[in-house]
Design a protein around this motif. Structure first.
Motif, mmCIF file in Angstrom:
data_model
loop_
_atom_site.group_PDB
_atom_site.id
_atom_site.type_symbol
_atom_site.label_atom_id
_atom_site.label_comp_id
_atom_site.label_asym_id
_atom_site.label_seq_id
_atom_site.Cartn_x
_atom_site.Cartn_y
_atom_site.Cartn_z
ATOM 1 N N THR A 130 -2.974 4.864 -3.095
ATOM 2 C CA THR A 130 -3.970 5.818 -2.622
ATOM 3 C C THR A 130 -3.590 7.232 -3.070
ATOM 4 O OG1 THR A 130 -2.827 6.103 -0.496
ATOM 5 C CG2 THR A 130 -4.478 4.368 -0.632
ATOM 6 N N SER A 133 -8.071 -1.325 1.722
ATOM 7 C CA SER A 133 -6.854 -1.666 2.467
ATOM 8 C C SER A 133 -6.948 -3.084 3.021
ATOM 9 C CB SER A 133 -6.642 -0.660 3.595
ATOM 10 O OG SER A 133 -5.525 -1.010 4.372
ATOM 11 N N SER A 186 -6.525 -5.593 0.175
ATOM 12 C CA SER A 186 -5.161 -5.649 -0.367
ATOM 13 C C SER A 186 -4.217 -6.453 0.519
ATOM 14 C CB SER A 186 -4.606 -4.236 -0.570
ATOM 15 O OG SER A 186 -4.390 -3.590 0.669
ATOM 16 N N THR A 187 -4.469 -6.476 1.820
ATOM 17 C CA THR A 187 -3.590 -7.251 2.713
ATOM 18 C C THR A 187 -3.656 -8.741 2.428
ATOM 19 O OG1 THR A 187 -5.302 -7.369 4.430
ATOM 20 C CG2 THR A 187 -3.755 -5.534 4.565
ATOM 21 N N GLN A 244 -10.647 2.076 3.720
ATOM 22 C CA GLN A 244 -10.438 1.025 4.725
ATOM 23 C C GLN A 244 -10.780 -0.351 4.152
ATOM 24 O OE1 GLN A 244 -12.696 2.089 8.208
ATOM 25 N NE2 GLN A 244 -11.395 3.833 8.701
ATOM 26 N N GLN A 270 0.855 -1.185 0.000
ATOM 27 C CA GLN A 270 0.000 0.000 0.000
ATOM 28 C C GLN A 270 0.893 1.237 0.000
ATOM 29 O OE1 GLN A 270 -3.102 -0.166 3.025
ATOM 30 N NE2 GLN A 270 -3.120 -2.400 2.962
ATOM 31 N N LEU A 287 -2.089 -1.358 -3.690
ATOM 32 C CA LEU A 287 -3.090 -0.320 -3.495
ATOM 33 C C LEU A 287 -2.378 1.030 -3.485
ATOM 34 C CD1 LEU A 287 -5.960 0.655 -2.862
ATOM 35 C CD2 LEU A 287 -5.466 0.276 -0.428
#
Length: 279
Positions: free
Chosen positions: A57, A43, A46-47, A40, A3, A55
């Motif tokens: 942002t 996120s 993506s983990t 959120q 991220q 990701l």
């Protein structure tokens, strides 16, 4: 680790990276609560794919010109970039299920990710660590014979012979390859070891003297060595019900429970039973 905050200084690198993996550009603003909530969700998704997606942002309060370059007219806006080009996206908010549905064409399936994690564990003969991963993969894709065979291989290696046999019973003839034959051989060897002369002799002695705790413990050890885990745990629990401090029975049972696969139902049952005796 997958991220990053995107801006003009790294957007070119991110577009190059999209040649190798999916890059999700999430355009958001501190002034738009909906966009922060969506961020959120993205996120969290993506983990689950640390090697497959990034990701990126984009804070539109700080990167208005970059947002304009991407044609963003409102926040939140989400773009999926692959090979330097947008392949999907949406304006506004979507829930997690909708986003995961959009991602399906661009990412490996969850069961394939689990297989990737399990394969090096199988190669290292770390059966207990591989088992829960393969069991979860099998739940996600029960129709896949390759997963069933790998789970059967792991189960047989752990002494879960009945489970291995049940898994193989649904494998069609066209899928009965070398791995299938290898599991059959493991099952045959395990069944031979499970009925050794030593075990038969102890079973006969115990049948004649059923209250002999020493014989129970000796037979439990033999069962353990033959991977008859359920039989061994049953005997050890019987001993501890009568004498919590008899011989090595408590240690044997704790050690046996400790090496079983995470999430194993039999292990959970006997762990609860043992703790009820201890506490």
């Amino acid at each position: 680790m997958n991220q990053v905050a995107a801006g003009f200084e790294n957007v070119r690198d991110l577009l190059v990276l999209s040649q190798q993996k999916l890059v999700i550009f999430a355009f958001w603003s501190e002034r738009a609560e909906q966009s922060k909530m969506l961020l959120q969700v993205l996120s969290g998704i993506s983990t689950a794919y640390p090697e497959q997606l990034v990701l990126a942002t984009v804070n539109c309060d700080l990167e208005q010109e970059l947002a304009m370059q991407f044609g963003v007219r409102s926040v939140p806006t989400t773009l999926f970039i692959q090979n330097g080009q947008p392949v999907d996206g949406f304006a506004g908010a979507e829930n997690e299920a909708q986003i995961r549905q959009r991602l399906q064409p661009y990412l490996p399936k969850a069961e394939d990710l689990l297989l990737q994690q399990a394969e090096p564990l199988l190669a290292a003969q770390q059966w207990a660590e591989a088992y829960p991963l393969l069991a979860q993969a099998q739940q996600l894709a029960a129709e896949r014979a390759d997963i069933r065979k790998m789970l059967a291989y792991c189960a047989a290696s752990l002494g879960k012979i009945d489970e291995a046999k049940q898994l193989l019973s649904t494998v069609l003839l066209a899928d009965q390859d070398a791995l299938y034959q290898q599991v059959l051989s493991l099952i045959e060897l395990a069944e031979q070891a499970a009925d050794s002369p030593e075990i038969r002799a102890l079973e006969q002695q115990l049948a004649a003297d059923p209250d002999n705790l020493l014989l129970c413990q000796q037979l439990a050890v033999q069962y353990q060595q033959a991977n008859r885990v359920a039989d061994a745990l049953a005997l050890l629990y019987k001993i501890l019900q009568q004498d919590l401090n008899f011989g090595d029975s408590k240690k044997l049972m704790l050690d046996m429970l400790a090496v079983q696969p995470k999430g194993d139902a039999l292990t959970a049952t006997y762990r609860r039973k043992l703790y009820s005796l201890l506490y």
